[in-house]
Design an enzyme around this catalytic site. Structure first.
Site, PDB file in Angstrom:
ATOM      1  N   LYS A 145       0.821  -1.218   0.000  1.00  0.00           N
ATOM      2  CA  LYS A 145       0.000   0.000   0.000  1.00  0.00           C
ATOM      3  C   LYS A 145       0.851   1.263   0.000  1.00  0.00           C
ATOM      4  O   LYS A 145       0.499   2.264  -0.608  1.00  0.00           O
ATOM      5  CB  LYS A 145      -0.948   0.014   1.199  1.00  0.00           C
ATOM      6  CG  LYS A 145      -0.233  -0.124   2.515  1.00  0.00           C
ATOM      7  CD  LYS A 145      -1.174  -0.420   3.666  1.00  0.00           C
ATOM      8  CE  LYS A 145      -0.389  -0.753   4.920  1.00  0.00           C
ATOM      9  NZ  LYS A 145      -0.021  -2.160   5.019  1.00  0.00           N
ATOM     10  N   GLY A 153      -7.271  -6.321   2.242  1.00  0.00           N
ATOM     11  CA  GLY A 153      -6.934  -7.746   2.307  1.00  0.00           C
ATOM     12  C   GLY A 153      -7.579  -8.509   1.167  1.00  0.00           C
ATOM     13  O   GLY A 153      -7.387  -8.181   0.000  1.00  0.00           O
ATOM     14  N   LYS A 182      -4.167   3.666   2.058  1.00  0.00           N
ATOM     15  CA  LYS A 182      -5.192   2.911   1.347  1.00  0.00           C
ATOM     16  C   LYS A 182      -6.240   3.851   0.749  1.00  0.00           C
ATOM     17  O   LYS A 182      -6.711   3.630  -0.373  1.00  0.00           O
ATOM     18  CB  LYS A 182      -5.849   1.914   2.307  1.00  0.00           C
ATOM     19  CG  LYS A 182      -4.880   0.809   2.772  1.00  0.00           C
ATOM     20  CD  LYS A 182      -5.478   0.008   3.920  1.00  0.00           C
ATOM     21  CE  LYS A 182      -4.546  -1.107   4.383  1.00  0.00           C
ATOM     22  NZ  LYS A 182      -4.997  -1.694   5.674  1.00  0.00           N
ATOM     23  N   GLY A 208      -4.591 -10.402   7.292  1.00  0.00           N
ATOM     24  CA  GLY A 208      -4.354 -11.817   7.564  1.00  0.00           C
ATOM     25  C   GLY A 208      -3.692 -12.457   6.368  1.00  0.00           C
ATOM     26  O   GLY A 208      -3.891 -12.051   5.226  1.00  0.00           O
TER      27      GLY A 208
END
Lengths: 438, 438
Positions: B105, B134, B205, B306
């Site tokens: 990012k 994600g 982001k 994750g």
């Protein structure tokens, strides 16, 4: 305009008119996003003499042949709806080497695999983002963004009409007939509401989603279907007391079976735990939840119908194809799919909600519980309410633990045969969202 | 394997190991979806002598040169994170004619436009779905599925660490320090939590999302930023009483300005009406809501971080590029973007929530209300609570109607100067979701 990418529309209803207008008014913007201008070339209508707002009258034709004869048309956009002649026109356009964009759920659910194979064979693209979920991006995310996942489950609210009706029943305690009349007055439901309220529309869309998610060919007949006509306002009250909302859920799963993976695909009014994101999707909004081995659960939510959202999805496909035409890209190869093996309904495992009208006398509940027990169906909760003191009937609401549907069917047949004791087996609805393994 | 599509990884942390493992274990599946097999060719690590789970040791190298010298590598996947040397490696890979997939990012927010231009110039692709949200598909839907829309607004919860912390503060009445310690214990927050709690991660982001949504170049410095360190447990209690949740919202809008469209991009803890879908996104989950002229509001929700969800997004990009390589498709042309004109903060219009500690004596509220009135800020609600009877202070919570931020700043400067009357200007937070026109 020698280098324009030519677009033809089949059908000029509200979506078609919206697409035509967008191509005109968004010309500059779209041209910068595509690299070449778009030009509307022809519009197929039933009566070419009747003027259409937003469509130049010299573009109107009632002959599909004249659309396909136009060498300047690169992309054919099918917005007629219904199975025929839409399917035939899509096939003809693909055979003639045109890319096709369609919003037609019925054609894609019934004939998608062979039309996609034809497109691949002819080296053109067939796109159908608008066929499911209106403007919500879902076909393209399933085809591309979740491609690395093994998708295990697709659960969706994909019929806005019924979701509007069920939301009204839940929030205002209204009965089915009243909310149907209201939905018809507001233009959400057709005069003949069967396709929506009996689950056929949702079944087409679920067949398309399952095909993409599980990489199998799924016919709409593989989707088992229960409509919303039998629901009563008090089902929503009982569900509320038990911690659930009731939604017309379209659910597809691929489960291990004795001879390979088995598809379970159902459209049914379903109890869904109130903490689930899908339980809060209200009114005409749609949502699709996809579960994959890597990504976990992702949810896509938005307006599932309407001229402008549908036009958004149609135009996205048009721009995508147009960029291919502009850059000379070839379409990706279609992967050949196997036909899905469908798990027979009686082998599907689910939790259920049962509402029974029973005679208000001693021993009736014991009799029902005994029958369920003999069929190996264990109870999660029981509520008994005195429903009608004059008729001396009561109402029993039961939720079960996960059980094989065939056993439940057997138990319900026995219970219904109790006649004097059980004048009516009211609602029988699956439960989703906690322990409802299938 | 002569026709395999070669993949090299830069970085072998948990995401990299997950991607490597998926390429091995999913070989057959991916090969059928792409049309050609994928082969892992090399993995750049700091110490090539240390074995990595799931990565064959002969693939490990600490020299990026040996990765780029390998003629069999078609796609370079950058998973190192941080600005340098990741940016340099991406540039080198693009210059050498390799397609690049990145989850970075920071690099994409700061250098995305020039790297995308370089990729277009070299005829290769640079994909970065994993950089935002994600595993949630969001970059690709914005690039493709919503392309026909004029996007007017992007509102997102895109930092899982802070959303976990704010959810804990709201649900358990916990204080900031305690939930930070808990997030660190659970591995959601770093030892130095600055990038998360001060809004920098979300700002990167948001810059990426705004660039895609509004077709402009947005630098991360264009995003005005407020972190969550100043929040108190009682802010959540007051917000709850007023009908709001508090979320770290990343918001971007393109608004008409005196000399053309102006970008407003902010990351701030924000009050959001509880009926808004974003208000119910809890824990480490992320969600991005996009509003377009055709589609209305669509929401994308899922796991925002994750190893596995991130690997899902990285692999989607890898498979997409691999299909291009397999079918010989050319990348689409990048449309050149103009640099965004940023609306100065003082001209941004918003509703606000203010929490002030005041002296508990007559006339103080009148004085504050008078200052706000003179600055043309009208009040929507006022709550006064006796906070500390020993210190003889009270707490005043005010919500305003939409007001120009510059005027609010002026009013707050005057209010802070009241000193004896106003010992502390506590929280000053924007309100989203009802009448909060900006």
């Amino acid at each position: 305009m020698a280098d324009a990418i030519g677009i033809a529309l089949l059908g000029a209803g509200t979506v078609g008119a919206g697409v035509a207008r967008a191509i005109e008014t968004g010309a500059e913007r779209y041209s910068s996003r595509v690299g070449r201008p778009l030009a509307l070339r022809g519009v197929l209508v039933r009566d070419a003499g009747r003027p259409r707002e937003g469509v130049p009258s010299d573009h109107l034709t009632s002959e599909v042949g004249s659309i396909l004869a136009d060498e300047g048309t690169h992309v054919v956009v099918e917005l007629m709806g219904g199975e025929e002649p839409a399917r035939q026109h899509i096939e003809s356009a693909l055979r003639s080497g045109r890319h096709v964009v369609t919003a037609n759920k019925e054609v894609m659910a019934k004939h998608g695999p062979e039309l996609l194979a034809l497109a691949a064979e002819r080296g053109v693209r067939l796109l159908y983002e608008a066929a499911v979920g209106g403007g919500i991006p879902i076909i393209s995310p399933l085809s591309r963004d979740l491609l690395a996942n093994e998708i295990t489950d697709v659960t969706a609210i994909i019929n806005g009409t019924t979701n509007f009706m069920l939301t009204a029943m839940a929030k205002r305690g209204a009965e089915y007939g009243d909310v149907l009349a209201e939905a018809q007055r507001l233009g959400y439901a057709e005069a003949d509401p069967a396709a929506d309220v009996d689950g056929g529309d949702a079944a087409y869309k679920l067949a398309i989603l399952c095909g993409l998610a599980f990489h199998v060919v799924v016919s709409p007949e593989a989707v088992s279907r229960q409509g919303i006509r039998g629901l009563a306002a008090r089902d929503f009250a009982y569900a509320q007391d038990l911690g659930y909302a009731i939604k017309l859920l379209a659910q597809g799963s691929l489960l291990p079976g004795p001879t390979g993976a088995e598809l379970v695909a159902t459209v049914s009014p379903t109890l869904i735990a109130r903490h689930e994101p899908l339980a809060t999707v209200d009114g005409v909004r749609n949502a699709v939840q996809v579960e994959g081995d890597l990504v976990g659960r992702v949810l896509f939510e938005g307006a599932g119908a309407g001229a402008r959202p549908t036009a958004s999805a149609v135009l996205a496909d048009v721009l995508d194809v147009a960029r291919d035409v502009a850059t000379g890209r070839l379409p990706p190869e279609a992967a050949p799919y196997a036909r899905a093996q469908v798990r027979p309904r009686e082998r599907v495992v689910a939790r259920h909600y049962l509402r029974l009208t029973v005679a208000d006398r001693a021993g009736v509940l014991a009799g029902i519980a005994g029958i369920l027990g003999r069929h190996e169906i264990s109870l999660a909760s029981v509520i008994q309410v005195e429903a009608d003191s004059r008729a001396r009937t009561a109402e029993i609401v039961i939720t079960t633990h996960p059980a094989v549907t065939g056993r439940l069917d057997g138990a319900l047949t026995e219970i219904a045969a109790l006649e004097g004791d059980v004048p009516e087996v009211g609602s029988v609805l699956p439960i989703y969202g906690d322990g409802g393994a299938r």
